[in-house]
Scaffold this active site. Structure first.
Site, PDB file in Angstrom:
ATOM      1  N   LEU A  32      -5.947   2.540  -9.708  1.00  0.00           N
ATOM      2  CA  LEU A  32      -4.595   2.040  -9.459  1.00  0.00           C
ATOM      3  C   LEU A  32      -3.589   2.617 -10.451  1.00  0.00           C
ATOM      4  O   LEU A  32      -3.870   2.763 -11.641  1.00  0.00           O
ATOM      5  CB  LEU A  32      -4.590   0.508  -9.532  1.00  0.00           C
ATOM      6  CG  LEU A  32      -5.527  -0.182  -8.529  1.00  0.00           C
ATOM      7  CD1 LEU A  32      -5.468  -1.706  -8.704  1.00  0.00           C
ATOM      8  CD2 LEU A  32      -5.203   0.205  -7.088  1.00  0.00           C
ATOM      9  N   HIS A  36       0.707   2.126  -6.664  1.00  0.00           N
ATOM     10  CA  HIS A  36       0.019   0.937  -6.143  1.00  0.00           C
ATOM     11  C   HIS A  36       0.703  -0.339  -6.647  1.00  0.00           C
ATOM     12  O   HIS A  36       0.844  -1.319  -5.915  1.00  0.00           O
ATOM     13  CB  HIS A  36      -1.442   0.920  -6.599  1.00  0.00           C
ATOM     14  CG  HIS A  36      -2.270   2.071  -6.101  1.00  0.00           C
ATOM     15  ND1 HIS A  36      -2.837   2.995  -6.946  1.00  0.00           N
ATOM     16  CD2 HIS A  36      -2.628   2.448  -4.843  1.00  0.00           C
ATOM     17  CE1 HIS A  36      -3.531   3.875  -6.233  1.00  0.00           C
ATOM     18  NE2 HIS A  36      -3.416   3.575  -4.955  1.00  0.00           N
ATOM     19  N   GLY A 149       2.227   3.134   1.457  1.00  0.00           N
ATOM     20  CA  GLY A 149       3.206   3.990   0.801  1.00  0.00           C
ATOM     21  C   GLY A 149       3.695   5.109   1.700  1.00  0.00           C
ATOM     22  O   GLY A 149       2.927   5.668   2.492  1.00  0.00           O
ATOM     23  N   SER A 187      -0.339   9.700  -8.075  1.00  0.00           N
ATOM     24  CA  SER A 187      -1.491   9.804  -7.183  1.00  0.00           C
ATOM     25  C   SER A 187      -2.755   9.674  -8.035  1.00  0.00           C
ATOM     26  O   SER A 187      -2.789  10.156  -9.177  1.00  0.00           O
ATOM     27  CB  SER A 187      -1.487  11.178  -6.488  1.00  0.00           C
ATOM     28  OG  SER A 187      -2.773  11.443  -5.948  1.00  0.00           O
TER      29      SER A 187
HETATM   30  P1  AMP Z   1      -4.728   5.389  -2.082  1.00  0.00           P
HETATM   31  O1  AMP Z   1      -5.383   4.480  -3.090  1.00  0.00           O
HETATM   32  O2  AMP Z   1      -4.398   6.733  -2.625  1.00  0.00           O
HETATM   33  O3  AMP Z   1      -5.475   5.415  -0.770  1.00  0.00           O
HETATM   34  O4  AMP Z   1      -3.335   4.722  -1.754  1.00  0.00           O
HETATM   35  C1  AMP Z   1      -3.228   3.377  -1.379  1.00  0.00           C
HETATM   36  C2  AMP Z   1      -1.822   3.111  -0.918  1.00  0.00           C
HETATM   37  O5  AMP Z   1      -0.918   3.402  -1.981  1.00  0.00           O
HETATM   38  C3  AMP Z   1      -1.391   3.996   0.258  1.00  0.00           C
HETATM   39  O6  AMP Z   1      -0.629   3.217   1.161  1.00  0.00           O
HETATM   40  C4  AMP Z   1      -0.543   5.058  -0.412  1.00  0.00           C
HETATM   41  O7  AMP Z   1       0.444   5.609   0.440  1.00  0.00           O
HETATM   42  C5  AMP Z   1       0.103   4.258  -1.520  1.00  0.00           C
HETATM   43  N1  AMP Z   1       0.559   5.135  -2.609  1.00  0.00           N
HETATM   44  C6  AMP Z   1      -0.165   6.068  -3.275  1.00  0.00           C
HETATM   45  N2  AMP Z   1       0.609   6.729  -4.174  1.00  0.00           N
HETATM   46  C7  AMP Z   1       1.848   6.202  -4.049  1.00  0.00           C
HETATM   47  C8  AMP Z   1       3.096   6.465  -4.683  1.00  0.00           C
HETATM   48  N3  AMP Z   1       3.222   7.394  -5.637  1.00  0.00           N
HETATM   49  N4  AMP Z   1       4.169   5.742  -4.304  1.00  0.00           N
HETATM   50  C9  AMP Z   1       4.059   4.792  -3.328  1.00  0.00           C
HETATM   51  N5  AMP Z   1       2.909   4.491  -2.700  1.00  0.00           N
HETATM   52  C10 AMP Z   1       1.828   5.182  -3.046  1.00  0.00           C
END
Ligand code: AMP
Length: 282
Positions: A32, A36, A149, A187
């Site tokens: 996270l 997140h 996101g 990310s």
């Molecule tokens: P992930 O853990 O990478 O699968 O992401 C989980 C959620 O967090 C997804 O809906 C992503 O689009 C969102 N997310 C990841 N990075 C960002 C960011 N920099 N800004 C906004 N939302 C994000």
């Protein structure tokens, strides 16, 4: 904060929740970061003080194509748990893969219009994995809304379509991308970058902004806008472009001429790390 690790416990929890207590789900793969955390903040806003904010952490094997980074994907369980507690999460759902998938699972969810473009073209099967796991999370946790996101713009569009087409009674909430001071989108994969690569990673944002700047100067040819972005990316010695594209933000179909609701979308390898970003142009 309640922690649940099995599907049965998730069902028991979801279906004993008082109907008037809203539950807002934030699906993640963990590791996270501030992106997140922003999703969790938005979830709290929608849940209200007495509602439930649920976070799922699951590195979903079904959405990793063969040979990708499933094994090495970061899994800092204790640190993630700490962040969830600190941000006021009420429920953390972190199942094992064996809880989520039967060995002989034979049913998947396939979105067939928006999934073929952009990341779908370079990651075959990826969005089938995403849709399948999100549908399972929706069925297990029965949230009133779920937060995604805009950084993963295509994923958000596909989840919206799936929710509509499969009649999930769940509101999908999109959240703008959270960025580092130099523009790099947060990310979990940024931690793969060495110092040199981290410096080059800012080129994604700069490339998108170069396209935007040209558009604002009156250029409407998608080819020229894309070329401007590619030129910026070419400055990085470890950059390799997967795609730079101008698409309609609803259909995700490529545009040849800039028009309202256009989305600039890019995926770029920096060394061995594939990063994505996007920008609404009009
Ligand atoms: P992930 O853990 O990478 O699968 O992401 C989980 C959620 O967090 C997804 O809906 C992503 O689009 C969102 N997310 C990841 N990075 C960002 C960011 N920099 N800004 C906004 N939302 C994000």
């Amino acid at each position: 904060m309640k922690i649940i690790e099995t599907g049965a416990a998730a069902h028991a929890h979801a279906f004993s929740r008082p109907r008037q207590r809203p539950s807002i789900l934030v699906p993640t793969m963990g590791a996270l970061h501030r992106g997140h955390e922003e999703l969790i903040r938005v979830a709290r806003h929608h849940a209200g003080e007495n509602g439930e904010v649920a976070v799922s952490i699951f590195v979903n094997p079904l959405q990793f194509e063969p040979g990708s980074d499933f094994e090495k994907y970061p899994r800092p369980a204790l640190e993630d748990e700490k962040i969830c507690r600190a941000t006021g999460v009420n429920l953390l759902f972190r199942p094992l893969a064996s809880e989520m998938y039967h060995g002989d699972q034979s049913v998947c969810v396939d979105e067939t219009a928006l999934s073929s473009a952009l990341c779908g073209a370079s990651r075959p099967g990826h969005f089938r994995g995403v849709c399948t796991v999100v549908a399972k999370l929706f069925n297990l946790l029965a949230p009133d809304a779920a937060v995604f996101g805009e950084k993963d713009y295509q994923q958000l569009a596909i989840v919206r379509r799936m929710t509509r087409d499969l009649n999930f009674k769940i509101e999908i909430i999109g959240v703008p991308t959270v960025r580092e001071a130099d523009g790099l989108a947060f990310s979990s994969r940024n931690q793969y970058l060495n110092t040199d690569e981290r410096a080059q990673a800012t080129l994604l944002r700069r490339a998108a902004l170069a396209g935007q700047q040209l558009a604002e100067a009156g250029e409407t040819s998608a080819e020229k806008l894309i070329a401007a972005a590619k030129q910026v990316l070419a400055a990085g010695k470890s950059t390799r472009i997967d795609y730079v594209n101008l698409v309609d933000s609803e259909t995700l179909q490529p545009l040849t001429v800039l028009r309202p609701n256009a989305l600039f979308a890019l995926a770029v390898f920096i060394g061995r790390t594939r990063l994505i970003d996007n920008l609404r142009l009009a």
